[in-house]
Motif scaffolding. Sequence first.
Motif, mmCIF file in Angstrom:
data_model
loop_
_atom_site.group_PDB
_atom_site.id
_atom_site.type_symbol
_atom_site.label_atom_id
_atom_site.label_comp_id
_atom_site.label_asym_id
_atom_site.label_seq_id
_atom_site.Cartn_x
_atom_site.Cartn_y
_atom_site.Cartn_z
ATOM 1 N N GLN A 158 10.325 13.862 -34.762
ATOM 2 C CA GLN A 158 9.571 13.956 -33.507
ATOM 3 C C GLN A 158 9.038 12.554 -33.197
ATOM 4 O O GLN A 158 8.184 12.045 -33.906
ATOM 5 C CB GLN A 158 8.426 14.960 -33.647
ATOM 6 C CG GLN A 158 8.905 16.392 -33.885
ATOM 7 C CD GLN A 158 7.776 17.308 -34.336
ATOM 8 O OE1 GLN A 158 7.314 17.211 -35.468
ATOM 9 N NE2 GLN A 158 7.343 18.207 -33.454
ATOM 10 N N GLN B 10 4.736 21.737 -30.589
ATOM 11 C CA GLN B 10 4.640 20.425 -31.246
ATOM 12 C C GLN B 10 4.522 20.608 -32.763
ATOM 13 O O GLN B 10 5.139 19.871 -33.545
ATOM 14 C CB GLN B 10 3.426 19.655 -30.698
ATOM 15 C CG GLN B 10 3.360 18.188 -31.124
ATOM 16 C CD GLN B 10 2.891 17.987 -32.539
ATOM 17 O OE1 GLN B 10 1.976 18.690 -33.009
ATOM 18 N NE2 GLN B 10 3.495 17.035 -33.245
ATOM 19 N N SER C 297 6.812 19.053 -25.563
ATOM 20 C CA SER C 297 5.808 18.716 -26.583
ATOM 21 C C SER C 297 6.412 18.794 -27.982
ATOM 22 O O SER C 297 5.899 18.164 -28.906
ATOM 23 C CB SER C 297 4.602 19.651 -26.478
ATOM 24 O OG SER C 297 4.924 20.976 -26.835
ATOM 25 N N ARG C 298 7.504 19.543 -28.160
ATOM 26 C CA ARG C 298 8.151 19.611 -29.475
ATOM 27 C C ARG C 298 8.631 18.244 -29.933
ATOM 28 O O ARG C 298 8.785 17.999 -31.128
ATOM 29 C CB ARG C 298 9.341 20.587 -29.426
ATOM 30 C CG ARG C 298 10.538 20.087 -28.640
ATOM 31 C CD ARG C 298 11.663 21.093 -28.537
ATOM 32 N NE ARG C 298 12.289 21.429 -29.793
ATOM 33 C CZ ARG C 298 13.609 21.502 -29.989
ATOM 34 N NH1 ARG C 298 14.453 21.244 -28.992
ATOM 35 N NH2 ARG C 298 14.096 21.834 -31.150
ATOM 36 N N GLY D 10 6.935 15.471 -29.409
ATOM 37 C CA GLY D 10 5.773 14.628 -29.641
ATOM 38 C C GLY D 10 5.559 14.341 -31.122
ATOM 39 O O GLY D 10 5.633 15.243 -31.962
ATOM 40 N N PHE E 69 0.131 15.890 -32.118
ATOM 41 C CA PHE E 69 -0.530 16.590 -31.025
ATOM 42 C C PHE E 69 -1.499 15.668 -30.297
ATOM 43 O O PHE E 69 -1.699 15.779 -29.097
ATOM 44 C CB PHE E 69 -1.272 17.823 -31.557
ATOM 45 C CG PHE E 69 -1.985 18.592 -30.483
ATOM 46 C CD1 PHE E 69 -1.276 19.261 -29.500
ATOM 47 C CD2 PHE E 69 -3.370 18.635 -30.441
ATOM 48 C CE1 PHE E 69 -1.925 19.956 -28.488
ATOM 49 C CE2 PHE E 69 -4.035 19.334 -29.448
ATOM 50 C CZ PHE E 69 -3.305 19.994 -28.466
ATOM 51 N N VAL F 64 0.405 13.852 -27.693
ATOM 52 C CA VAL F 64 0.716 14.742 -26.570
ATOM 53 C C VAL F 64 -0.511 14.927 -25.690
ATOM 54 O O VAL F 64 -0.440 14.847 -24.457
ATOM 55 C CB VAL F 64 1.220 16.106 -27.084
ATOM 56 C CG1 VAL F 64 1.364 17.099 -25.931
ATOM 57 C CG2 VAL F 64 2.556 15.952 -27.806
#
Length: 527
Positions: A45, A105, A272-273, A275, A278, A281
């Motif tokens: 990510q 995420q 957001s996955r 990112g 968190f 994001v």
Amino acid sequence: MADTLPPEGHEDVVEAAGQPVGIGEIKPGYDTRLTNEDLAPLRHQSWGSYNIFAFWMSDVHSVGGYVTAGSLFALGLSSWQVLISLLVGITIVYFFCNLVARPSQATGVPYPVINRSAFGVLGANIPAVIRGLIAVAWYGIQTYLASAALDVVVLKLFPSLMPYADVDQHGFLGLPLLGWCTYALLWVLQAAVFWTGMETIRKFIDFCGPAVYVVMFLLCGYLIYRAGWGEIDLNLGEVEYTGASAIPIMLGAIALVVSYFSGPMLNFGDFSRYGKSFRAVRRGNLLGLPVNFLLFSLLVVVTASLTVPVFGELITDPVTTVSRIDSTFAILLGALTFTIATIGINIVANFISPAFDFSNVSPQRVSWRTGGMIAAVGSVLITPWNLYNNPDVIHYTLETLGAFIGPLFGVLIADFYLVRHRQVVVDEMFTMSHSGRYWYRKGYNPAAVAATAVGAVIAVVPVLWTGGPGMHTTAQYSWFIGCGLGFLAYLLLARRTGVAEQSRVGEPTANEGAGDAAEPVPAAEPV
């Protein structure tokens, strides 16, 4: 016995579109009926705050975003009332986007997959198909808006083509021949960008948002040069509402802002996955939503207000404004930039979403690319120009879509945060084992399905029954009604049917039939 994917040699199953093979980590024991490289948890990510910020810039900086922001300043409210409405509306969107971002995420899976914990491993196809079909409608609408903008430029440069822009002379299914040509051109361009994959899309949206700002500032500067600073007026129309009478109008404006972003807000997990954290994001959301949206809205109203002294009339379409400038270069630069920006929002908000959604229905038959192309073809078949050809139809379209999107959002948030307290066992979202945590009843969670149906049916009533007492006003809040009812109905039904017990929330990971042991998503920093 269920088919499972082998631990090695699965590179030919479904290559992640435009990404190196292995972008999704397929573990031993993942069921083929639920898995491909696009849906599996990400190995890496890497998106930072700027990538998320650029995503929202692409989502906001479009012809549709320009017209929507400008329309709020023409509601009969004073400028400060509109700005308050914008701030409240976009802050709600920011808060909800953070809520929906966390589960994807943390797990690295897209929106349709994270829904398996709430709807069941097979039931997740219900929200996936609903969201996919809505995205198809929006994809067509945004492509039409971009093509209409391109029509203005083409006619400005080649006036002899005017007869082909007349639907009565050369029209088919409500669209003139010129419109068909520009629509087809943009359709192909969008498909080409999408086909190259997520990394190209990331680079594309990183460029689109800032490019529009450059053109917007140049256009604004040109109009200020022509009209003078004194002609700037933040009220695009007469102020008709003051005091308490302005409150219902302001609430309607807030609802419109939330409805406009309801689609990308719901499936924000698809982005957001990627990112890297968190925190990144959330920071990207802060820059891209409250900060960026307010700045863009101010630019819109300043630019629109200056069209009155410069051109003698109020123009709320940026491409039309650009087309009035006596410079072929300026016309081409401005129109192409806004067209590219609209392509950007279309790809990120309405192409990627159905790509994942339709792939989730049949992972081994429908790849990410195939899912996106299904959406592209469907966007033509629904003749989107007929869905977005006048203000009444626009509001009807937004309200109808909101009625169906709201309950899906409510169910997902209620399930993740209140029913399972942010605990999701990732590997068990990829198993068809009848003893799996998310199998429920034949792969479906009846509580989630029923809550969605209740929320959608009740929310759509005011939209369809506009002649009823108070229904016209109530219809503006279809998203909120659907979301609230879906949220409350799911909490009630989940407790009565023992959803938490069925999915063994809080118990150690047994991970039957789902490969190696998996850990629940940690409940780290609060949203």
